[in-house]
Design an enzyme around this catalytic site. Structure first.
Site, PDB file in Angstrom:
ATOM      1  N   PRO A   2       0.818  -1.210   0.000  1.00  9.23           N
ATOM      2  CA  PRO A   2       0.000   0.000   0.000  1.00  9.23           C
ATOM      3  C   PRO A   2       0.863   1.277   0.000  1.00  9.23           C
ATOM      4  O   PRO A   2       1.935   1.289   0.584  1.00  9.23           O
ATOM      5  CB  PRO A   2      -0.766  -0.102   1.323  1.00  9.23           C
ATOM      6  CG  PRO A   2      -0.533  -1.469   1.834  1.00  9.23           C
ATOM      7  CD  PRO A   2       0.769  -1.909   1.262  1.00  9.23           C
ATOM      8  N   GLU A   3       0.373   2.299  -0.691  1.00  8.15           N
ATOM      9  CA  GLU A   3       1.093   3.564  -0.770  1.00  8.15           C
ATOM     10  C   GLU A   3       0.362   4.618   0.079  1.00  8.15           C
ATOM     11  O   GLU A   3      -0.560   4.271   0.813  1.00  8.15           O
ATOM     12  CB  GLU A   3       1.181   3.985  -2.249  1.00  8.15           C
ATOM     13  CG  GLU A   3       1.770   2.864  -3.123  1.00  8.15           C
ATOM     14  CD  GLU A   3       1.796   3.176  -4.610  1.00  8.15           C
ATOM     15  OE1 GLU A   3       1.922   4.350  -4.963  1.00  8.15           O
ATOM     16  OE2 GLU A   3       1.680   2.240  -5.405  1.00  8.15           O
ATOM     17  N   LYS A  55       4.396   6.506   4.037  1.00  6.28           N
ATOM     18  CA  LYS A  55       3.652   5.244   4.135  1.00  6.28           C
ATOM     19  C   LYS A  55       3.671   4.672   5.546  1.00  6.28           C
ATOM     20  O   LYS A  55       3.291   3.526   5.749  1.00  6.28           O
ATOM     21  CB  LYS A  55       4.275   4.221   3.182  1.00  6.28           C
ATOM     22  CG  LYS A  55       4.359   4.681   1.733  1.00  6.28           C
ATOM     23  CD  LYS A  55       5.023   3.583   0.908  1.00  6.28           C
ATOM     24  CE  LYS A  55       5.457   4.096  -0.446  1.00  6.28           C
ATOM     25  NZ  LYS A  55       6.230   3.080  -1.187  1.00  6.28           N
ATOM     26  N   ARG A 254      10.301  -3.566 -11.637  1.00  4.09           N
ATOM     27  CA  ARG A 254       8.974  -3.075 -11.288  1.00  4.09           C
ATOM     28  C   ARG A 254       8.284  -2.592 -12.555  1.00  4.09           C
ATOM     29  O   ARG A 254       8.885  -1.890 -13.378  1.00  4.09           O
ATOM     30  CB  ARG A 254       9.061  -1.956 -10.263  1.00  4.09           C
ATOM     31  CG  ARG A 254       9.942  -2.350  -9.099  1.00  4.09           C
ATOM     32  CD  ARG A 254       9.760  -1.477  -7.921  1.00  4.09           C
ATOM     33  NE  ARG A 254       8.469  -1.704  -7.293  1.00  4.09           N
ATOM     34  CZ  ARG A 254       8.025  -0.992  -6.267  1.00  4.09           C
ATOM     35  NH1 ARG A 254       8.753  -0.031  -5.787  1.00  4.09           N
ATOM     36  NH2 ARG A 254       6.853  -1.247  -5.738  1.00  4.09           N
TER      37      ARG A 254
END
Ligand SMILES: [Zn+2]
Length: 267
Positions: A2-3, A55, A254
């Site tokens: 999660p960001e 984060k 990525r």
């Protein structure tokens, strides 16, 4: 993942539930989740505040604080049942908080309140709270940076909050190719990066974060985010601005998405 938007959405749900409750007991049952801890708090007390930088979710008590970093697959559940991925449990006087993490990139860090500011200083300024001075410093750092703009923005020491999904979205909106050299970006490029970072993340917060097809992200109350409906380039085949085909490439393993018509390579 999660960001920043996912962590902020989680914060909005856990804050009203747990602030003011007394922590009765806790356990961190996984060595990897516990990897940054040398001492654990003893006088537990009442949860005073929940805040966030980048984060990192920060639970503040009287003498100490607990940082939660969700890594790739971390999740906070309220009053659910434990499962084989439950790495920590926090039992408050009325409700229970569980930390689940399948891949174990996340961590829980206990810190005294004296040391806390020092630790938070290691994280770059939060993107939603950038001062003019922060922006000036980031720009200066960027002008001396030999990495690509995608890697620069993912490095939480430069500024904090962006992960792989939103960095793709921001660079698409800003018309900048992710492989551009950070040192070659001018003031105008940076202006667009700052502007769209704020816009993209604010929209995602309003949509309670992005739940991708793998469904790993959901909120502590069990509901899903809806920002996936508003993504413009991540996981897409055609550009919504110009209808050109989107290229998928890998930068440091990525996934990166690029529209060659809309995003210019600066180097
Ligand atoms: Zn395009």
């Amino acid at each position: 993942m999660p960001e920043l938007p996912e962590v902020e959405s989680i914060k909005k749900i856990v804050s009203p539930v747990f602030i003011g409750q007394k922590l009765i007991k806790y356990s961190v049952n996984d060595e990897r989740t516990n990897r940054f801890n040398t001492a654990n708090p003893r006088n537990l007390g009442v949860l005073l505040d929940v805040s966030r930088k980048g984060k990192v979710l920060d639970f503040t008590f009287n003498d100490y604080s607990i940082f939660f970093h969700l890594g790739m697959s971390g999740r906070i559940d309220i009053n659910s049942k434990t499962n084989k991925h439950t790495r920590a449990e926090f039992i408050f006087n009325k409700d229970c908080l569980f930390f689940d993490d399948i891949r174990k990139f996340g961590y829980i860090k206990f810190t005294s309140n004296q040391l806390k500011d020092e630790l938070l200083q290691l994280i770059g300024p939060d993107i939603l709270e950038l001062s003019i001075e922060n922006k000036r410093n980031i720009l200066k750092k960027g002008q001396n940076s030999k990495v690509t703009i995608k890697n620069f923005l993912l490095n939480q020491k430069n500024m904090s909050g962006l992960g792989n999904i939103y960095v793709n979205e921001v660079l698409h909106k800003a018309n900048i190719h992710p492989l551009s050299s950070t040192e070659k970006l001018n003031k105008n490029h940076w202006k667009r990066i700052f502007l769209y970072s704020k816009k993209v993340l604010t929209l995602a917060i309003n949509n309670n974060g992005t739940t991708l097809d793998d469904m790993t992200y959901f909120l502590p109350n069990g509901s899903y985010g809806s920002n996936q409906k508003f993504l413009n380039i991540y996981n897409k085949n055609t550009c919504n601005k110009c209808k050109n085909k989107i290229d998928k490439l890998y930068i440091d393993n990525r996934s990166s998405y690029v529209c060659k018509k809309c995003q210019f390579l600066i180097n």
